[in-house]
Design a protein around this motif. Structure first.
Motif, PDB file in Angstrom:
ATOM      1  N   PHE A 175       3.816   0.654  47.178  1.00  0.00           N
ATOM      2  CA  PHE A 175       2.388   0.750  47.197  1.00  0.00           C
ATOM      3  C   PHE A 175       2.246   0.819  48.800  1.00  0.00           C
ATOM      4  CE2 PHE A 175      -1.544  -1.439  48.646  1.00  0.00           C
ATOM      5  CZ  PHE A 175      -2.539  -0.680  48.169  1.00  0.00           C
ATOM      6  N   VAL A 176       1.436   1.767  49.131  1.00  0.00           N
ATOM      7  CA  VAL A 176       1.138   1.906  50.471  1.00  0.00           C
ATOM      8  C   VAL A 176      -0.380   1.721  50.899  1.00  0.00           C
ATOM      9  CG1 VAL A 176       1.549   3.649  52.528  1.00  0.00           C
ATOM     10  CG2 VAL A 176       2.952   3.857  50.530  1.00  0.00           C
ATOM     11  N   ASP A 177      -0.480   0.651  51.882  1.00  0.00           N
ATOM     12  CA  ASP A 177      -1.906   0.376  52.108  1.00  0.00           C
ATOM     13  C   ASP A 177      -2.559   1.291  52.885  1.00  0.00           C
ATOM     14  OD1 ASP A 177      -1.393  -0.689  54.330  1.00  0.00           O
ATOM     15  OD2 ASP A 177      -1.618  -2.656  53.851  1.00  0.00           O
ATOM     16  N   GLN A 178      -3.830   0.996  53.185  1.00  0.00           N
ATOM     17  CA  GLN A 178      -4.545   2.119  54.006  1.00  0.00           C
ATOM     18  C   GLN A 178      -4.301   2.028  55.399  1.00  0.00           C
ATOM     19  OE1 GLN A 178      -8.534   1.249  52.612  1.00  0.00           O
ATOM     20  NE2 GLN A 178      -8.461   3.545  51.947  1.00  0.00           N
ATOM     21  N   ALA A 179      -3.574   0.916  55.914  1.00  0.00           N
ATOM     22  CA  ALA A 179      -2.951   0.478  56.995  1.00  0.00           C
ATOM     23  C   ALA A 179      -1.491   1.335  57.317  1.00  0.00           C
ATOM     24  CB  ALA A 179      -2.805  -0.739  57.660  1.00  0.00           C
ATOM     25  N   GLY A 180      -0.992   1.592  56.091  1.00  0.00           N
ATOM     26  CA  GLY A 180       0.337   2.293  56.136  1.00  0.00           C
ATOM     27  C   GLY A 180       1.635   1.338  55.913  1.00  0.00           C
ATOM     28  N   ASN A 181       1.160   0.135  55.494  1.00  0.00           N
ATOM     29  CA  ASN A 181       2.123  -0.760  55.084  1.00  0.00           C
ATOM     30  C   ASN A 181       2.767  -0.617  53.808  1.00  0.00           C
ATOM     31  OD1 ASN A 181       1.774  -2.485  57.336  1.00  0.00           O
ATOM     32  ND2 ASN A 181      -0.275  -3.004  56.597  1.00  0.00           N
ATOM     33  N   VAL A 182       3.923  -0.789  53.611  1.00  0.00           N
ATOM     34  CA  VAL A 182       4.655  -0.328  52.275  1.00  0.00           C
ATOM     35  C   VAL A 182       5.037  -1.634  51.558  1.00  0.00           C
ATOM     36  CG1 VAL A 182       6.611   0.947  51.228  1.00  0.00           C
ATOM     37  CG2 VAL A 182       5.344   1.995  53.305  1.00  0.00           C
TER      38      VAL A 182
ATOM     39  N   MET B 296      -3.859  -2.921  40.812  1.00  0.00           N
ATOM     40  CA  MET B 296      -3.900  -2.803  42.264  1.00  0.00           C
ATOM     41  C   MET B 296      -4.708  -3.850  43.158  1.00  0.00           C
ATOM     42  SD  MET B 296      -1.864  -0.147  42.923  1.00  0.00           S
ATOM     43  CE  MET B 296      -0.864  -0.670  41.673  1.00  0.00           C
ATOM     44  N   MET B 297      -4.369  -4.360  43.999  1.00  0.00           N
ATOM     45  CA  MET B 297      -5.154  -5.374  44.902  1.00  0.00           C
ATOM     46  C   MET B 297      -5.628  -4.795  45.764  1.00  0.00           C
ATOM     47  SD  MET B 297      -4.789  -7.976  42.923  1.00  0.00           S
ATOM     48  CE  MET B 297      -3.848  -7.808  41.431  1.00  0.00           C
ATOM     49  N   ALA B 298      -5.576  -3.590  46.205  1.00  0.00           N
ATOM     50  CA  ALA B 298      -6.347  -2.834  47.442  1.00  0.00           C
ATOM     51  C   ALA B 298      -6.393  -1.404  47.168  1.00  0.00           C
ATOM     52  CB  ALA B 298      -5.622  -3.249  48.696  1.00  0.00           C
ATOM     53  N   ASP B 299      -7.113  -0.500  47.944  1.00  0.00           N
ATOM     54  CA  ASP B 299      -7.056   0.795  47.922  1.00  0.00           C
ATOM     55  C   ASP B 299      -5.705   1.116  48.628  1.00  0.00           C
ATOM     56  OD1 ASP B 299      -9.678   0.332  47.134  1.00  0.00           O
ATOM     57  OD2 ASP B 299     -10.553   1.645  48.757  1.00  0.00           O
ATOM     58  N   GLY B 300      -5.212   2.366  48.353  1.00  0.00           N
ATOM     59  CA  GLY B 300      -4.062   2.862  48.998  1.00  0.00           C
ATOM     60  C   GLY B 300      -3.387   3.972  48.344  1.00  0.00           C
ATOM     61  N   ILE B 301      -2.006   3.791  47.982  1.00  0.00           N
ATOM     62  CA  ILE B 301      -1.329   4.977  47.322  1.00  0.00           C
ATOM     63  C   ILE B 301      -0.149   4.239  46.540  1.00  0.00           C
ATOM     64  CG2 ILE B 301       0.657   6.932  47.783  1.00  0.00           C
ATOM     65  CD1 ILE B 301      -1.287   7.840  50.146  1.00  0.00           C
ATOM     66  N   MET B 302       0.028   4.673  45.474  1.00  0.00           N
ATOM     67  CA  MET B 302       1.194   4.155  44.641  1.00  0.00           C
ATOM     68  C   MET B 302       1.975   5.430  44.618  1.00  0.00           C
ATOM     69  SD  MET B 302       1.682   0.847  43.707  1.00  0.00           S
ATOM     70  CE  MET B 302       3.164   1.614  42.512  1.00  0.00           C
TER      71      MET B 302
END
Lengths: 742, 742
Positions: free
Chosen positions: A202-209, A430-436
């Motif tokens: 999971f990559v969150d909107q701040a880019g954390n993986v 998913m607990m937040a918006d982002g990318i899987m």
């Protein structure tokens, strides 16, 4: 491995099936012994599994062999021959009851720690967790699935057809499913060129993986990824509810929260919170405090508010009722008790509820106890559309006719947790918006989805070896049956496109000359099968894992009125065979009836059918001629039993499970005694055939004489074997006749 | 034959189309002249045909050329190029009105003798009978049918979509048809090995033989025979009415009594006498006396009882209303006027009414003027099931979306009265129980049916040459369009099995490499086409004669909102071509609006489209490059016209047919003037393009200035050509501009 090639392993399970085994096995062994076949018991009961998990706590007498581990190892043996009876897939309440019963017996086993704190408790919970839920099938089902209606059963249904509700051409009933935003519409799929590790990230909107899971994939393995949009799902639910309200049909939900145990409870929970929107808006905070979990149904609200002061509870109950005013009528699970479709997730199992509705002329039960047309809501469109196709078909052609319809057996991809059914540990809310995304060890992104908070994302695996075996099994069954075989694969679906490539490749490994094998989309396939079926023609469905499950309820319920009478063979990847009996599971009320009135209504038909195939396989594989003769004669005996209606009655005082076993034994002995292939064997069984025939009235009388009074089994999960034997074998005449031959 | 190879024959017909021709032709000729093409008028109007039937009664001035005979002969010429506008298929009242008008003009033609007694009257009736009904198409349609939505029309529909009613998934609407006892279920079919004569014979129960008809069949000709059981039909009607009543849907009937002019009025009559069962039981004798014919609808009862004394009439009217109480609501043709579905057989034309209903979300109009779900009853199952398939599809997938849907053009078997559409003279209502059979000259029985009194029996012919040509046309169209082509043929149907053999044989005569040509049952075919259509993909339907008719309404009405905008090409067997314009027919109210307000709302789009293909063909066949350029530029001009919405308005004062013609001329001139393939031609049209563009406002003003006042046409069926010219060409500026180029 301690197995001879002439051994059949008969599983000892729970509840009614285990009681029935006590009566049936002595009869079975009388026959198999004559063919040099040993029938060995292997204990996989819930109690047995609990005991075998804590050997260090038990006396030598109390200790139990770990039957499941033994059988698990046996599945790798090409000579394996296992008859698997229905067992308990234990819920936590069931497990606790079992533990309590064993403790009361004097077994020093620990309690189940619901919220473990200490390391010790955690270790105990870990041991118990291996026993919970559907723990047996994944260990034993080391192969794909071959399910069919045996000839005798089909003949019986044609002669004694079950009831079928009428279908009105003007029926309003329909299936409704998402057109976008569901798993189907977002599915991506790849096949691994070579073995390798991948990460699900999971990559969150701040880019954390965040690495959610790491997988080691085999060469040729298919990996799918897909997303269900929470927003789209909730909009869909809202629309279906408004539409049902406007058009005046009931609203019903059909999911599979038991099997799809991670994704579907979440889907179910959204249905609950959308249906009772105002309620959850108003009392959301309170509910959170109380620990209400909508994924457990609106029943969870009733449960948790029971601790509140009466006035508060009544206020909330009123709010629940107010919600209903803006909502359509809901289909009921139990209209007498007021149990709706949204009470408990395990009550609305799509593969059971949809066939029941279709068999009932498209109607479900309303709050007023009347059958009504309904909007059958199945959010995920992948498989839902087959139900709409069948509904349309029934509106157009009327209800199916069990007296003339053909059959649709199934060859199902099942081995090694294929497809969605192995996705639980790869499913995430998913607990937040982002990318899987799915990423290889070297960082290459194989697949990815944009996700929003609340979305459900999952990955599914399908190994190559099971696919190869599944194709082979399809060809084999097509050859053996002479039926057309249709692979249900949708070229519009990413996963199926990968499978289609494999199917086309692996079909070339086989001689398909003269066979009618095709690939069709799900809708085309079910339509093709139904068009043939109503003309009395048979068609093999060759499907993935979920459709296997759905279709082996759907068609049998139309054809036979039940899926319990299906023959379920698992030809294992390593060459052995497992023969499953009765898809129906065990029913607590059967045992209750025995305890109260000493009448066991359990129908062992599934065991009869499975044993026949087990013997047939034994005959072929081990070149045991007598096994083949026993198989053929057992099938004939089963046919006679059905023909003469010697199945157990539900009513105390009439023929029950024990009487049915007697008749099977008598018919079987008669068949063996009159066959001419093996005169020696015939002569061996002639006396038994005569004794049982001569004493038919006497034996039936002895078997019915015991009924009507309570029976003492000495335990529910861990009944006393001596007590059970006394209860289940009350006919001295029968026991003596069997003993005489041994 | 007096035809040069550079001649287009433009039919002069009746009513609005003939008025439009007066305005359009001068523009057309301005263009074609530049390509050396002559556009000749051929009069096939009703008045023209009446006049040409009685030359001996007329002065030289009054005499009319027999345009239909001329064109009939022309169809055999490989260079034939005919543009066919809609004409009147005259009913007896229309014929009488036309005769009266001509007589008033001073033509000494005889009255139509309704009940001829004398030989002379019979001869007169015989001459008139050739003019009645659908008399033109059978003469001209010497080929199969190629119908499609032209690109410009499809683009227009995508940009300006027509309205589509919403489909509820819970809709109760459905098609209902017989499951047994109808033509489909009794159909037999043979193909003649060699040419030969056959007799259609009735054998009564005493063995007496009555020859109903003798036929000379060609080698390779297919002959079908089939029977509709009167008893089964009436039972079916009764069941559908009871079912509709019980389930609360409207009942509607959909037949094709106009085209299937022998069999369907009988079917319609049974619907009337079953629906009003008590009425006909009670007043049967009186009705017979009065000459009531239920085949003409319940309207016939109202009509005939109007002569009765008021009290009796009211008694019967009350009895009619009492019937309604036990019956479901009936779909209305005109709820304001109380005209029901059973009033007049010609009001319920299945190929028009079913698409209208499906376009309207499955609803028809109830007696209260509200749209409601309905049971659409189409007794004969052969083609009815496609409607049920489409209804199911719309319930599942929602209404079609004109902005995204693909197109389904048709290649139809039409030549030489193929199939049911040529069955009228071989259709018989049985007067007694017995056997109907088809017997060869040597007495061999080829086919036979047991029949009962009241049954309808019919034979249908399909000649080999048209089939061969149809297959060729299908391949040609598949090649030209790049679309998959599906033969709609049902292997469960006797006739289609014969056709399938021919199709498979004749396909081998063609290069089908790279083409996607398949044979599917009707249901498979429509489902396949719809599944593609909603994804924007196009599929050619290759069908028999009835489906040709049905589908070229059904799909266009979904795609374009009307079938009038379809391009209809008849590539004739002998090599010529006929280009039909507008399937809509002529509407009396259009002429009425001209007479009252001098506004003609007729849309000549069909003529524009047909002319373009006519020119395209001329270009290819006669190697006339300029014709090809004119074709291309005309298509572009038509596209511009649609794009800029310069079609006629329905409202007086706005742009009408004449203004639309002006715009076509202007756009066409602009296109020709700016094309670069033929600079000389461009230069020739540049002045016209400039003049028209410069004077656009002036011309439009002149054309609208005349509107709002009555116009004097000097006749309805035989309008005065000078008057018409004055009315239809009122813009001096436009006329001068055209004249300047000539």
């Amino acid at each position: 491995m301690t197995t001879t090639n002439q051994t059949i392993y008969w599983t000892l399970t729970d509840e009614a099936p285990s009681l029935a085994t006590c009566s049936l096995l002595p009869i079975v062994r009388t026959f198999t012994k004559a063919a040099g076949i040993d029938v060995k018991i292997s204990d996989i009961s819930l109690a047995g599994r609990v005991l075998s998990a804590f050997p260090e706590k038990l006396t030598e007498e109390q200790k139990a062999e770990d039957g499941l581990s033994f059988l698990g190892a046996l599945t790798q043996d090409p000579h394996a021959n296992i008859i698997k009876l229905p067992n308990i897939s234990a819920s936590i309440p069931q497990l606790k009851a079992c533990i309590a019963e064993l403790q009361a017996e004097g077994c020093d086993i620990p309690n189940y720690p619901e919220a473990p704190q200490t390391e010790e408790d955690k270790a105990i919970q870990a041991r118990y967790s291996k026993i919970l839920g559907s723990a047996v099938n994944p260990v034993l089902r080391e192969g794909n699935s071959d399910r069919r209606a045996p000839g005798a059963v089909k003949a019986y249904a044609r002669k004694f057809p079950h009831s079928m509700g009428e279908w009105s051409k003007a029926s309003r009933t329909h299936a409704d499913y998402m057109r976008d935003g569901d798993f189907f519409s977002s599915e991506q799929s790849i096949t691994m060129d070579q073995a390798g590790d991948v990460r699900l990230e999971f990559v969150d909107q701040a880019g954390n993986v965040e690495v959610k899971k790491e997988l080691s994939l085999e060469q040729g393995e298919i990996l799918d990824s897909m997303r269900m949009s929470c927003r789209a799902l909730r909009e869909f639910f809202e629309e279906t509810m408004q539409d049902a309200k406007e058009t005046g049909v009931m609203w019903s939900l059909h999911v599979k929260a038991t099997m799809m145990k991670v994704s579907h409870p979440i889907v179910f929970g959204h249905a609950v919170t959308v249906f009772y929107k105002e309620l959850f808006e108003k009392y959301g905070d309170l509910f959170e405090e109380l620990g209400v979990n909508p994924n457990n149904g609106i029943g969870s609200v009733y449960d948790k508010i029971s601790s509140l002061p009466t006035s508060k509870r009544e206020e909330i109950e009123e709010a629940i009722h107010e919600c209903l005013e803006h909502r359509p009528e809901m289909a009921m699970v139990d209209s007498v008790k007021g149990i709706t479709n949204l009470h408990v997730p395990s009550d609305v199992i799509v593969d059971a509820s949809m066939p029941a509705m279709i068999r009932n002329g498209g109607k479900m039960w309303g709050p007023d106890g009347k059958p009504k047309d309904t909007k059958a809501v199945m959010p995920e469109s992948t498989y839902a559309r087959i139900y709409q196709e069948m509904i349309n078909f029934c509106k157009t052609n009327g209800a199916f006719d069990p007296t003339t319809m053909g059959t649709v057996p199934n060859v199902g991809l099942m081995a090694k947790k294929a497809e969605e059914y192995g996705s639980h540990d790869k499913t995430f809310e998913m607990m937040a918006d982002g990318i899987m995304r799915v990423v290889t060890a070297d960082g290459t992104v194989l697949m990815q989805h944009d996700v929003e908070k609340g979305d459900i994302w999952r990955a599914c695996q399908t190994k190559d070896e099971p696919v190869r075996d599944w194709v082979k099994l399809a060809v084999t069954r097509a050859r053996q049956s002479g039926m057309p075989a249709v692979f249900w694969l949708d070229h519009k679906r990413a996963h199926d496109r990968e499978l289609i490539k494999k199917v086309n490749t692996y079909l070339q490994d086989h001689d398909t000359d003269g066979l009618d094998i095709s690939i069709k989309t799900y809708n085309q396939a079910i339509r093709f099968s139904m068009d043939r079926m109503i003309r009395g023609n048979d068609t093999i469905s060759v499907t993935g894992n979920v459709l296997r499950d759905y279709l082996t309820d759907l068609f049998p319920i139309m054809e036979l009125g039940t899926s319990a009478k299906m023959l379920s063979v698992v030809p294992m990847l390593k060459g052995g065979g497992m023969y499953e009996t009765g898809a129906g599971g065990s029913a607590p009320k059967h045992v209750q009836q025995v305890e109260e009135e000493n009448h066991l209504r359990w129908d062992s038909l599934g065991e009869f059918l499975a044993l026949a195939v087990s013997l047939e396989e034994m005959g072929i594989k081990e070149n045991n001629k007598r096994a083949s003769i026993l198989a053929k004669t057992l099938d004939a005996a089963t046919g006679k039993l059905l023909e003469n209606n010697k199945s157990p009655s539900r009513k105390t005082g009439e023929l029950d499970n024990r009487g049915s076993h007697f008749y099977l034994g008598m018919y079987w002995a008669q068949e063996v005694a009159t066959q001419t292939e093996d005169p020696e064997l015939a002569a061996h069984f002639a006396p038994l055939a005569k004794t049982l025939s001569d004493n038919e009235a006497q034996i039936v009388a002895e078997l019915s004489a015991v009924q009507g009074k309570p029976a003492e089994l000495g335990g529910y999960y861990h009944a006393n074997r001596e007590n059970v034997k006394k209860v289940m074998r009350p006919s001295e005449t029968l026991n003596a006749a069997l003993a005489a031959l041994s």
